[in-house]
Design a protein around this motif. Structure first.
Motif, short mmCIF file in Angstrom:
data_model
loop_
_atom_site.label_atom_id
_atom_site.label_comp_id
_atom_site.label_asym_id
_atom_site.label_seq_id
_atom_site.Cartn_x
_atom_site.Cartn_y
_atom_site.Cartn_z
N LEU A 10 0.82 -1.20 0.00
CA LEU A 10 0.00 0.00 0.00
C LEU A 10 0.87 1.27 0.00
CD1 LEU A 10 -2.99 0.60 -0.12
CD2 LEU A 10 -3.05 0.55 2.38
N PHE A 11 2.01 1.22 0.65
CA PHE A 11 2.95 2.37 0.61
C PHE A 11 3.35 2.69 -0.83
CE2 PHE A 11 4.00 1.23 5.11
CZ PHE A 11 3.67 2.45 5.67
N VAL B 142 -6.01 -1.11 -4.47
CA VAL B 142 -7.26 -1.86 -4.28
C VAL B 142 -6.96 -3.27 -3.75
CG1 VAL B 142 -9.33 -2.79 -5.40
CG2 VAL B 142 -8.48 -0.51 -6.03
N ALA B 143 -6.10 -4.00 -4.43
CA ALA B 143 -5.81 -5.38 -4.02
C ALA B 143 -5.23 -5.43 -2.59
CB ALA B 143 -4.87 -6.06 -5.01
N PRO C 129 -8.63 -13.74 -4.93
CA PRO C 129 -8.48 -13.02 -6.21
C PRO C 129 -7.62 -11.76 -6.08
CG PRO C 129 -10.82 -13.35 -5.69
CD PRO C 129 -10.03 -13.89 -4.55
N ALA C 130 -7.74 -11.07 -4.95
CA ALA C 130 -6.93 -9.87 -4.75
C ALA C 130 -5.45 -10.23 -4.68
CB ALA C 130 -7.35 -9.14 -3.47
N ALA C 131 -5.14 -11.35 -4.06
CA ALA C 131 -3.74 -11.78 -3.98
C ALA C 131 -3.21 -12.19 -5.34
CB ALA C 131 -3.61 -12.93 -2.98
N LEU C 132 -4.06 -12.76 -6.18
CA LEU C 132 -3.65 -13.09 -7.55
C LEU C 132 -3.34 -11.81 -8.32
CD1 LEU C 132 -3.21 -15.12 -9.85
CD2 LEU C 132 -5.66 -14.92 -10.35
N VAL C 133 -4.18 -10.81 -8.20
CA VAL C 133 -3.93 -9.51 -8.86
C VAL C 133 -2.64 -8.90 -8.33
CG1 VAL C 133 -4.80 -7.13 -9.05
CG2 VAL C 133 -6.35 -9.06 -9.38
#
Length: 140
Positions: free
Chosen positions: A28-29, A65-66, A78-82
């Motif tokens: 996120l940083f 977002v992810a 799915p977020a971890a895949l992105v």
């Protein structure tokens, strides 16, 4: 004694939470920095490789977002895949010249990228665990 230790630290859901928070917050940083300073340099890099520059906006999905979804534990897999795909693309864009290189201290030059990539894959395979907003649902 080893059995007692193993029993005392056997908290896989807490381990998943710690993994999600660590990788989510650290990425996120990077995303916040790009939101503050722009992504023109990424767009220019893509243009130079013959790829449409607007694709650079995908970095906000992969780095803002992810990670937020990973942190809160919603759509975690799915977020971890992105997240992992974002790292793969970033490495292909800026890091491939360092694939067979070591740093001055003997570390692999792509060590950080690999750590983030495999961290994302680990989260994808492990899922959110019990300590998540989407716990025990298809949204975790």
């Amino acid at each position: 004694m080893l059995t007692r230790f193993n029993t005392a630290v056997a908290h896989s859901d807490f381990g998943r939470l710690l993994l999600r928070l660590t990788f989510g917050i650290l990425m996120l940083f990077h995303g916040v920095s790009k939101a503050q300073h722009g992504i023109g340099w990424i767009s220019a890099m893509l243009d130079a490789k013959g790829i449409p520059g607007f694709i650079a906006y995908g970095v906000f999905i992969g780095e803002i977002v992810a990670p937020i979804l990973i942190i809160i534990g919603v759509l975690t897999r799915p977020a971890a895949l992105v997240y992992a795909f974002n790292l793969l693309v970033a490495t292909l864009l800026v890091g491939m010249g360092r694939f067979f290189s070591l740093t001055d201290v003997g570390a692999w030059a792509l060590e950080t990228e690999a750590l983030y990539f495999f961290g994302g894959l680990s989260i994808m395979f492990l899922g959110a665990g019990r300590y998540a907003l989407g716990a025990n649902s298809r949204w975790s």
